[in-house]
Design an enzyme around this catalytic site. Structure first.
Site, PDB file in Angstrom:
ATOM      1  CG  ASP A  34     -26.250  34.786  16.412  1.00 15.84           C
ATOM      2  OD1 ASP A  34     -27.221  34.485  17.137  1.00 15.84           O
ATOM      3  OD2 ASP A  34     -25.651  33.952  15.705  1.00 15.84           O
ATOM      4  CG  HIS A  35     -29.103  35.835  12.858  1.00 20.22           C
ATOM      5  ND1 HIS A  35     -27.728  35.970  12.789  1.00 20.22           N
ATOM      6  CD2 HIS A  35     -29.390  34.649  12.252  1.00 20.22           C
ATOM      7  CE1 HIS A  35     -27.223  34.920  12.158  1.00 20.22           C
ATOM      8  NE2 HIS A  35     -28.201  34.109  11.829  1.00 20.22           N
ATOM      9  CB  CYS A  85     -25.419  32.226  18.921  1.00 15.24           C
ATOM     10  SG  CYS A  85     -24.449  30.801  19.435  1.00 15.24           S
ATOM     11  N   GLY A  86     -27.723  30.629  18.168  1.00 14.87           N
ATOM     12  CA  GLY A  86     -28.651  29.535  17.893  1.00 14.87           C
ATOM     13  C   GLY A  86     -28.377  28.324  18.775  1.00 14.87           C
ATOM     14  CB  THR A  87     -25.787  25.874  18.818  1.00 11.21           C
ATOM     15  OG1 THR A  87     -24.629  26.658  18.465  1.00 11.21           O
ATOM     16  CG2 THR A  87     -26.471  25.348  17.563  1.00 11.21           C
ATOM     17  CG  MET A  96     -22.766  33.600  21.082  1.00 11.39           C
ATOM     18  SD  MET A  96     -21.987  35.200  20.740  1.00 11.39           S
ATOM     19  CE  MET A  96     -23.439  36.171  20.317  1.00 11.39           C
ATOM     20  CG  HIS A 113     -16.878  23.092  41.152  1.00  6.21           C
ATOM     21  ND1 HIS A 113     -16.828  21.719  41.114  1.00  6.21           N
ATOM     22  CD2 HIS A 113     -17.361  23.416  42.388  1.00  6.21           C
ATOM     23  CE1 HIS A 113     -17.242  21.219  42.279  1.00  6.21           C
ATOM     24  NE2 HIS A 113     -17.592  22.227  43.056  1.00  6.21           N
ATOM     25  CG  HIS A 161     -13.346  24.524  42.925  1.00  9.56           C
ATOM     26  ND1 HIS A 161     -13.339  23.338  42.245  1.00  9.56           N
ATOM     27  CD2 HIS A 161     -14.069  24.306  44.057  1.00  9.56           C
ATOM     28  CE1 HIS A 161     -14.036  22.429  42.917  1.00  9.56           C
ATOM     29  NE2 HIS A 161     -14.484  22.995  44.021  1.00  9.56           N
TER      30      HIS A 161
HETATM   31  C1  RB5 Z   1     -26.664  31.210  12.994  1.00  6.55           C
HETATM   32  O1  RB5 Z   1     -27.389  30.613  11.988  1.00  6.55           O
HETATM   33  C2  RB5 Z   1     -26.001  30.170  13.870  1.00  6.55           C
HETATM   34  O2  RB5 Z   1     -24.996  29.523  13.171  1.00  6.55           O
HETATM   35  C3  RB5 Z   1     -25.475  30.824  15.133  1.00  6.55           C
HETATM   36  O3  RB5 Z   1     -26.519  31.456  15.799  1.00  6.55           O
HETATM   37  C4  RB5 Z   1     -24.841  29.914  16.154  1.00  6.55           C
HETATM   38  O4  RB5 Z   1     -25.651  28.825  16.444  1.00  6.55           O
HETATM   39  C5  RB5 Z   1     -23.448  29.540  15.917  1.00  6.55           C
HETATM   40  O5  RB5 Z   1     -22.814  28.826  16.700  1.00  6.55           O
END
Ligand code: RB5
Length: 152
Positions: free
Chosen positions: A10-11, A73-75, A79, A106, A141
Site C-alpha cells: 500500500d502507500h 505495508c506500514g507495519t 497485509m 517449518h 511440518h
Molecule cells: C497505513 O497508514 C497503514 O495503516 C498501513 O500501511 C498498515 O500499516 C496497516 O496495517
C-alpha cells in the site's frame, strides 16, 4: 530460489517495494509488481487480495515455493491479516532473518509480509533473501501445515 516473486504494497510500503524490486531481479527472479504504481493513499486489503488471487492461480507452484509473494505495508500487520483470510495462503510477518527462514522451513509460508515503518531497507533485504533461499522441510511440518486446511 523461487522462479517468480509477486510483490504488492500500500502507500505505507510503497518506498520499500520500489527499493526491493531491482535486488529481486538481480537475484534472478521474475518479479510481478501488482501495484500500486504510485505512493498515493490506498487500501491494503485490495492489494493483498490481488496478490493472493495471483498466487492461488499459480496452483502447485504457489504451494511448493516456485512462486512466492511479498506484501508490504506500514507495519506488515494489515497485509498479513488480509492475506491469511485466503485458504492456501500462509502469510508470515517477519522482523528478522530467523523468522523468515523458519517461516519457509517449518510453516511453508508462501507470502512474506514486511513493515516499512518497522525495519530499515538493509534488514528488509536480508529478511527477503532468507525467505527466498530457505526451503520447506516437510515431514512433521507438512502434517501440521496440512491441518490449516481443515480449519474453518
Ligand atoms: C497505513 O497508514 C497503514 O495503516 C498501513 O500501511 C498498515 O500499516 C496497516 O496495517
Amino acid at each position: 530460489m523461487p522462479k517468480t516473486v509477486l510483490i504488492a504494497s500500500d502507500h505505507g510500503g510503497f518506498a520499500l517495494k520500489t527499493a526491493l524490486i531491482p535486488a529481486l531481479r538481480e537475484a534472478g527472479c521474475a518479479v510481478e509488481d501488482l501495484g500500486p504504481d504510485c505512493a498515493g493513499s490506498c487500501d491494503y486489503p485490495i492489494f493483498a487480495d490481488k496478490l493472493c488471487a495471483r498466487l492461488l492461480a499459480a496452483g502447485e507452484e504457489g504451494q511448493n515455493g516456485a512462486v512466492l509473494g511479498l506484501l508490504i505495508c506500514g507495519t506488515g500487520l494489515g497485509m498479513s491479516m488480509a492475506a491469511n483470510r485466503h485458504k492456501g495462503v500462509r502469510a508470515a510477518l517477519c522482523t528478522c532473518e530467523f523468522m523468515a527462514r523458519m517461516a519457509r522451513a517449518h510453516n511453508n509460508a508462501n507470502v512474506l509480509c514486511l513493515g516499512e515503518r518497522v525495519i530499515g531497507q538493509g534488514l528488509a533485504q536480508d529478511i527477503v533473501r532468507a525467505f527466498l533461499t530457505a526451503n520447506f522441510e516437510g515431514g512433521r511440518h507438512l502434517r501440521r501445515v496440512e491441518l490449516f486446511e481443515k480449519q474453518a
